[in-house]
Design a protein around this motif. Sequence first.
Motif, PDB file in Angstrom:
ATOM      1  N   LEU A   1       0.827  -1.213   0.000  1.00  0.00           N
ATOM      2  CA  LEU A   1       0.000   0.000   0.000  1.00  0.00           C
ATOM      3  C   LEU A   1       0.860   1.262   0.000  1.00  0.00           C
ATOM      4  CD1 LEU A   1      -2.868  -0.986   2.453  1.00  0.00           C
ATOM      5  CD2 LEU A   1      -3.036  -0.610  -0.003  1.00  0.00           C
ATOM      6  N   LEU A   2       2.052   1.159   0.573  1.00  0.00           N
ATOM      7  CA  LEU A   2       2.946   2.304   0.630  1.00  0.00           C
ATOM      8  C   LEU A   2       3.614   2.582  -0.717  1.00  0.00           C
ATOM      9  CD1 LEU A   2       4.310   4.471   2.395  1.00  0.00           C
ATOM     10  CD2 LEU A   2       5.986   2.749   3.073  1.00  0.00           C
ATOM     11  N   ILE A   3       4.032   1.533  -1.438  1.00  0.00           N
ATOM     12  CA  ILE A   3       4.819   1.736  -2.652  1.00  0.00           C
ATOM     13  C   ILE A   3       4.026   1.530  -3.937  1.00  0.00           C
ATOM     14  CG2 ILE A   3       6.909   1.030  -1.431  1.00  0.00           C
ATOM     15  CD1 ILE A   3       6.844  -1.582  -3.040  1.00  0.00           C
TER      16      ILE A   3
ATOM     17  N   LEU B   1      -1.028   6.391  10.994  1.00  0.00           N
ATOM     18  CA  LEU B   1      -1.004   7.846  11.141  1.00  0.00           C
ATOM     19  C   LEU B   1      -0.259   8.507   9.988  1.00  0.00           C
ATOM     20  CD1 LEU B   1      -0.301   8.131  14.980  1.00  0.00           C
ATOM     21  CD2 LEU B   1      -2.461   8.600  13.801  1.00  0.00           C
ATOM     22  N   PHE B   2       0.862   7.905   9.592  1.00  0.00           N
ATOM     23  CA  PHE B   2       1.645   8.453   8.483  1.00  0.00           C
ATOM     24  C   PHE B   2       0.827   8.442   7.196  1.00  0.00           C
ATOM     25  CE2 PHE B   2       4.626   7.571   4.923  1.00  0.00           C
ATOM     26  CZ  PHE B   2       5.291   8.799   4.913  1.00  0.00           C
ATOM     27  N   MET B   3       0.193   7.319   6.903  1.00  0.00           N
ATOM     28  CA  MET B   3      -0.604   7.223   5.679  1.00  0.00           C
ATOM     29  C   MET B   3      -1.826   8.135   5.741  1.00  0.00           C
ATOM     30  SD  MET B   3       0.932   4.947   3.686  1.00  0.00           S
ATOM     31  CE  MET B   3      -0.127   3.905   2.679  1.00  0.00           C
ATOM     32  N   ALA B   4      -2.384   8.292   6.942  1.00  0.00           N
ATOM     33  CA  ALA B   4      -3.581   9.136   7.092  1.00  0.00           C
ATOM     34  C   ALA B   4      -3.288  10.602   6.803  1.00  0.00           C
ATOM     35  CB  ALA B   4      -4.150   8.980   8.501  1.00  0.00           C
ATOM     36  N   LEU B   5      -2.024  11.011   6.959  1.00  0.00           N
ATOM     37  CA  LEU B   5      -1.655  12.397   6.660  1.00  0.00           C
ATOM     38  C   LEU B   5      -1.862  12.733   5.187  1.00  0.00           C
ATOM     39  CD1 LEU B   5       1.694  12.837   8.652  1.00  0.00           C
ATOM     40  CD2 LEU B   5      -0.545  13.794   9.234  1.00  0.00           C
ATOM     41  N   PHE B   6      -1.806  11.715   4.327  1.00  0.00           N
ATOM     42  CA  PHE B   6      -1.834  11.940   2.881  1.00  0.00           C
ATOM     43  C   PHE B   6      -3.036  11.294   2.213  1.00  0.00           C
ATOM     44  CE2 PHE B   6       2.483  11.550   4.549  1.00  0.00           C
ATOM     45  CZ  PHE B   6       2.898  12.865   4.384  1.00  0.00           C
ATOM     46  N   THR B   7      -4.042  10.970   2.995  1.00  0.00           N
ATOM     47  CA  THR B   7      -5.261  10.383   2.457  1.00  0.00           C
ATOM     48  C   THR B   7      -6.473  11.120   2.995  1.00  0.00           C
ATOM     49  OG1 THR B   7      -5.215   8.749   4.250  1.00  0.00           O
ATOM     50  CG2 THR B   7      -4.312   8.062   2.126  1.00  0.00           C
ATOM     51  N   GLN B   8      -7.583  10.903   2.340  1.00  0.00           N
ATOM     52  CA  GLN B   8      -8.845  11.502   2.774  1.00  0.00           C
ATOM     53  C   GLN B   8      -9.973  10.508   2.555  1.00  0.00           C
ATOM     54  OE1 GLN B   8      -9.280  15.078   0.471  1.00  0.00           O
ATOM     55  NE2 GLN B   8      -7.576  16.148   1.466  1.00  0.00           N
ATOM     56  N   GLY B   9     -11.077  10.755   3.229  1.00  0.00           N
ATOM     57  CA  GLY B   9     -12.278   9.967   2.992  1.00  0.00           C
ATOM     58  C   GLY B   9     -12.091   8.480   3.175  1.00  0.00           C
ATOM     59  N   ARG B  10     -12.475   7.707   2.133  1.00  0.00           N
ATOM     60  CA  ARG B  10     -12.442   6.253   2.237  1.00  0.00           C
ATOM     61  C   ARG B  10     -11.033   5.710   2.398  1.00  0.00           C
ATOM     62  NH1 ARG B  10     -16.825   4.451  -2.479  1.00  0.00           N
ATOM     63  NH2 ARG B  10     -18.665   5.414  -1.497  1.00  0.00           N
ATOM     64  N   TRP B  11     -10.059   6.325   1.728  1.00  0.00           N
ATOM     65  CA  TRP B  11      -8.689   5.836   1.847  1.00  0.00           C
ATOM     66  C   TRP B  11      -8.159   6.034   3.265  1.00  0.00           C
ATOM     67  CZ3 TRP B  11      -5.778   2.585  -0.570  1.00  0.00           C
ATOM     68  CH2 TRP B  11      -6.016   2.302  -1.929  1.00  0.00           C
TER      69      TRP B  11
END
Length: 266
Positions: free
Chosen positions: A82-84, A174-184
């Motif tokens: 999911l990261l790369i 938390l790191f991924m949530a900084l760059f996502t919105q809504g469903r992601w």
Amino acid sequence: MSAFSPQARWRVKSLLFCHVAALVLMASWVWAPGRAVWDAMDAAVFHLLNGSLGHLALWDWLWALTSTRVFDILVGAVLLVLLIHTGAVFDERQVRPALFTFLALLSVLLVIRVLFDRMAVPMGWQHVSPSLAFEDAYHLSDHFPLLERVFELKDRSRRSFPGDHASVLLLWGLFMALFTQGRWRALVLGLATLFMLPRLVAGAHWLSDDLVGGLVIAVLALGWGYCTPLGSQIARLLAFLAQPFLYLGAQLPWLRRLALFRQPPL
């Protein structure tokens, strides 16, 4: 989706917020009235989750398998993909810097975890797992001896605070949530929560081990790793050290298709 760029400056307000959040969490657990609430939730969640075991074989097998080290490797693979994976959260240009920034955050987390551990024992914060604290606990390792011998089931510990496994998952979320919105954003936070469940069901950790100890470490790691230039500097060092491996990957037909191996260094 928010644009990602390596953090190379101080974000004093965000860093202060991370410290205040960590302090409030710890205070809620250390302060006697708050600790009573956490203890009640710990016991209730343990009996709810661990109490579901021992009734249905397939259910027990599910949690036994997800409590092994092998499953941890599979979880790590999911988080990495999911990261790369281009377009999941980061675009093609962002994949490599995002990966090395997260690895830098993990490095910061490791240091904070060591320092935290040195405080936990003298402060009296350390305790045993709920599976060792309650006589009626269902021990997966006792009922699945082959899995225990071959893969090591994580269902008990003499030092369960804080939740190391949870701290890594929460940092990723938390790191991924900084760059996502809504469903992601809901997806990445939901996955982090879902992957914490096996340790809670098996009784390896109390709820507060994860939501207090693990979250405090994750928040502090995110603060120092992404709200200061520290994470960017470590990420650049890691990217430099990884150049031979990235070059090798770029020569292999089945790897060079990935954006990770097509991007210039940080």
